[in-house]
Design a protein around this motif. Structure first.
Motif: not given
Length: 334
Positions: A197-201, A210-232
């Motif tokens: 599960q990789v998220i591009d920097v 963008r979240a700062a602009e929209r005043k988003v608050s809370g806790k978030f898993n800021a993660a990429g899409e999960s993909i199995m190792l062979p497909a990666h």
């Protein structure tokens, strides 16, 4: 909307620099506060040299007003002192945490409500052994000072893409581009049930702005899409144009041969033991996506990190992976 005033605590290293660049690109005023030892700030940003271990580190910025503060620190003392100094002059505080704060990594698909590790009591994380506890402590300091809608806690997954000097996302496309073996063979873990599960920097940085602009608050898993190792690995192979043999070997064989998990010397990046890490790279990211996180295809990230690796110098000292000689020796024993 009009230009916002961003204070990036850091801003000269990889992620901090990307956040600064993303904010500048959207027309905001950005000041980076850092020691300046990790590089220079992007053109267009103001720079304040300060050591966050020093008592007066935030004196200059505490006399100004900020729409958003962004912090990527892993040291609880840095965050504790920053939120104390800035809670009266900053509208909101964005903290880049980590999915390593979670106490358990067995369960795939866990969301932000999963239990956390106990917060580190000390101000200083002495080693990576307590990284998760240190980030949990940082989160708590932010919540204590900026809770009730003024905080954004981004629990990032593995961050990858151009500039990844950890070598965890660049190792595989580079190895497929430059196989260790003369016949083009590449050694890979035979782990079809292991997720990655990789998220591009660049995606993470853009979302935080963008979240700062929209005043988003809370806790978030800021993660990429999960993909199995062979497909990666297949996407990494395609990015490299590899046509040689792929040699899958059993995890137990690798462990018996002394190959290490995840990173560091004599390791295979992205490889982790099962079942205890079945959920490590399969966190539920739906809340972040609903809050505007946009993710590029993994194939694009891998192609771009390969181009960066080749430009940066493939023979530079590595922080993860097998050396050419190590892989040749392993292949010779199969």
């Amino acid at each position: 909307m009009g230009a916002m005033k961003f204070l990036v605590l850091g801003g000269t290293a990889w992620l901090g620099g990307e956040i600064t660049t993303a904010a500048l690109r959207r027309g905001h005023d950005v000041t980076a506060l850092a020691r300046g030892e990790s590089g220079t700030v992007p053109d267009g940003a103001a720079f304040l040299r300060a050591d966050r271990d020093s008592p007066g580190a935030y004196d200059a910025v505490a006399r100004q007003s900020w729409d958003a503060v962004v912090d990527v620190s892993r040291q609880p003392g840095h965050v504790r002192r920053a939120v104390t100094a800035l809670s009266g002059c900053a509208d909101r505080y964005i903290f880049v945490s980590s999915c390593s704060v979670y106490a358990d990594h067995h369960v795939p698909g866990a969301d932000e409500s999963a239990p956390l590790l106990p917060a580190l009591e000390a101000d200083v994380m002495e080693s990576m052994e307590t990284y998760g506890e240190a980030k949990a402590a940082c989160e708590q300091h932010v919540l204590d000072a900026f809770g009730h809608g003024r905080e954004l806690i981004a629990r990032s997954g593995l961050i990858g893409g151009p500039g990844d000097v950890s070598d965890r996302t660049g190792y595989w496309p580079l190895r497929f581009a430059r196989p260790a073996a003369g016949d083009g063979s590449v050694l890979v873990p035979d782990a079809p049930e292991l997720a990655t599960q990789v998220i591009d920097v660049r995606d993470l940085a853009a979302w935080l702005v963008r979240a700062a602009e929209r005043k988003v608050s809370g806790k978030f898993n800021a993660a990429g899409e999960s993909i199995m190792l062979p497909a990666h690995l297949e996407l990494a192979r395609e990015a490299a144009g590899h046509t040689g043999p792929v040699v899958p070997v059993a995890p137990q064989w690798l462990a018996d041969a002394g190959v290490n998990y995840w990173s560091g010397e004599h390791s295979l990046p992205l490889w982790l033991p099962l079942p205890e890490y079945a959920g490590f790279a399969s966190r539920d990211n739906r809340a972040a996506v609903a809050a505007g996180l946009e993710l590029r295809p993994l194939s694009e990230t891998l192609a771009d990190v390969l181009a960066w690796e080749q430009a940066a110098g493939p023979d530079r000292p590595r922080k993860a992976g097998l050396t050419v000689l190590e892989e040749r020796e392993l292949l010779a024993t199969i």
